[in-house]
Design an enzyme around this catalytic site. Structure first.
Site, mmCIF file in Angstrom:
data_model
loop_
_atom_site.group_PDB
_atom_site.id
_atom_site.type_symbol
_atom_site.label_atom_id
_atom_site.label_comp_id
_atom_site.label_asym_id
_atom_site.label_seq_id
_atom_site.Cartn_x
_atom_site.Cartn_y
_atom_site.Cartn_z
ATOM 1 N N HIS A 1 9.454 -3.554 3.367
ATOM 2 C CA HIS A 1 9.073 -3.789 1.964
ATOM 3 C C HIS A 1 10.315 -4.105 1.126
ATOM 4 O O HIS A 1 10.293 -4.988 0.274
ATOM 5 C CB HIS A 1 8.415 -2.539 1.357
ATOM 6 N N GLN B 1 -10.185 -2.467 3.003
ATOM 7 C CA GLN B 1 -9.619 -3.147 4.180
ATOM 8 C C GLN B 1 -9.517 -2.228 5.395
ATOM 9 O O GLN B 1 -9.045 -2.639 6.439
ATOM 10 C CB GLN B 1 -8.277 -3.800 3.850
ATOM 11 N N SER C 1 6.944 -0.553 10.072
ATOM 12 C CA SER C 1 5.578 -0.352 9.603
ATOM 13 C C SER C 1 5.465 1.073 9.084
ATOM 14 O O SER C 1 6.127 1.980 9.616
ATOM 15 C CB SER C 1 4.600 -0.551 10.761
ATOM 16 N N ALA D 1 4.118 3.835 0.891
ATOM 17 C CA ALA D 1 4.849 4.275 2.089
ATOM 18 C C ALA D 1 5.944 3.237 2.392
ATOM 19 O O ALA D 1 6.048 2.711 3.502
ATOM 20 C CB ALA D 1 3.924 4.477 3.277
ATOM 21 N N MET E 1 0.855 -1.197 0.000
ATOM 22 C CA MET E 1 0.000 0.000 0.000
ATOM 23 C C MET E 1 0.889 1.245 0.000
ATOM 24 O O MET E 1 0.474 2.309 0.440
ATOM 25 C CB MET E 1 -0.930 -0.016 1.212
HETATM 26 O O1 PAF Z 1 -0.071 -5.825 3.791
HETATM 27 C C1 PAF Z 1 -0.475 -4.898 3.071
HETATM 28 O O2 PAF Z 1 0.185 -3.903 2.831
HETATM 29 C C2 PAF Z 1 -1.879 -4.994 2.466
HETATM 30 O O3 PAF Z 1 -2.754 -5.598 3.345
HETATM 31 C C3 PAF Z 1 -1.893 -5.692 1.101
HETATM 32 C C4 PAF Z 1 -1.468 -7.146 1.209
HETATM 33 C C5 PAF Z 1 -0.981 -4.951 0.137
HETATM 34 C C6 PAF Z 1 -3.308 -5.670 0.532
HETATM 35 O O4 PAF Z 1 -3.789 -4.370 0.359
#
Ligand code: PAF
Length: 281
Positions: free
Chosen positions: A36, A60, A186, A31, A29
């Site tokens: 990541h 979500q 995070s 950021a 998502m």
């Molecule tokens: O973990 C995340 O960043 C989100 O839940 C994902 C898997 C990209 C789905 O929007």
């Protein structure tokens, strides 16, 4: 760096790659942070081509304030990706592209995996995650897709999703990357004051001690101990601590030698919600 916005653009770049080449997908998502980056490096090392999706998925978010506050930083994200590899394909679609028939979630049968912990505290969250991940997997059709273990419950649910929807992909869980004080990386950490960010190191410290105690103590006594730790830190409000079976995510009843267990925690640091987990055996 290729930044694609539509399904059509994506398909026209992926189709010529053919089926013999492996394709890695890292859904995000945005950021982007070191957590990541570790998923993306792994995807690059294991595949011929890597797609990183950047999409803040509205379905979500059970809390609209949380969605509004979610950091948007496409330019910075692309800069980070360029440094990792200029060959990454970035897929950053607008909402209409991912939800052409309206912004709603599919309802899934996750066998109770979605009813505990994050699922219990974030109504509809996992149907939202399932919906967007199903769309992404079908659009990209990757050989492997990479998810961080910080969201361990999400990882188990996505494994279940590909089973029930019969999607041919390997779901790869990757270890949690931590800040020097142990705080799990995070995108939300940016919203913490420096003092609180330091204090939030308590979350992992507590999990590590829980792990040490797991050899000799009952789950209940460990969870009581964790609750007491947080009572001494009023800036950190414990939402839940759970010790569960790794596969079923059901709270542990009686330790069994052949089962794996994990501790899961959610804590509010001011209004920032932080989650973490640790393997206990
Ligand atoms: O973990 C995340 O960043 C989100 O839940 C994902 C898997 C990209 C789905 O929007």
């Amino acid at each position: 760096m290729l930044v694609l916005k539509t399904e059509k653009e994506l398909k026209s770049h992926l189709l010529p790659l053919g089926n013999e080449k492996s394709l890695g997908l890292v859904p995000t998502m945005g950021a982007l942070h070191h957590g990541h980056a570790s998923l993306i490096r792994r995807a690059i090392s294991e595949n011929d081509t890597t797609v990183v999706s950047i999409f803040i998925n509205p379905t979500q978010f059970n809390n609209q304030e949380d969605l509004k506050k979610y950091p948007q930083s496409l330019k910075e994200d692309i800069h980070i990706l360029e440094k990792l590899s200029s060959e990454i394909i970035v897929f950053a679609p607008p909402v209409e592209e991912m939800y052409p028939n309206g912004v709603t979630s599919t309802s899934y049968q996750f066998n109770g995996l979605d009813e505990v912990m994050e699922g219990a505290f974030r109504d509809g969250h996992f149907n939202g995650v399932g919906t967007v991940v199903e769309v992404l997997l079908k659009l990209v059709n990757p050989t492997k897709a990479y998810f961080g273990e910080k969201d361990f419950q999400q990882l188990q649910i996505i494994k279940r999703l590909v089973e029930i929807k019969d999607i041919p992909v390997d779901i790869i869980g990757c270890p949690i990357v931590r800040e020097p004080n142990g705080l799990a990386m995070s995108s939300r950490n940016e919203r913490l004051s420096p003092v609180l960010r330091k204090e939030a190191g308590l979350i992992y410290k507590t999990l590590e001690t829980a792990k040490k105690r797991f050899g000799t103590e009952s789950a209940k006594s460990i969870m009581d101990w964790v609750k007491n730790q947080f009572k001494e830190h009023p800036n950190l409000k414990l939402e839940y601590i759970e010790i569960t079976d790794v596969e079923t995510l059901m709270p542990i009843k009686r330790k069994q030698d052949n089962r794996k267990y994990r501790a899961f925690i959610a804590v509010y640091a001011d209004e920032v919600r932080l989650i973490d987990n640790i393997a206990l055996n």
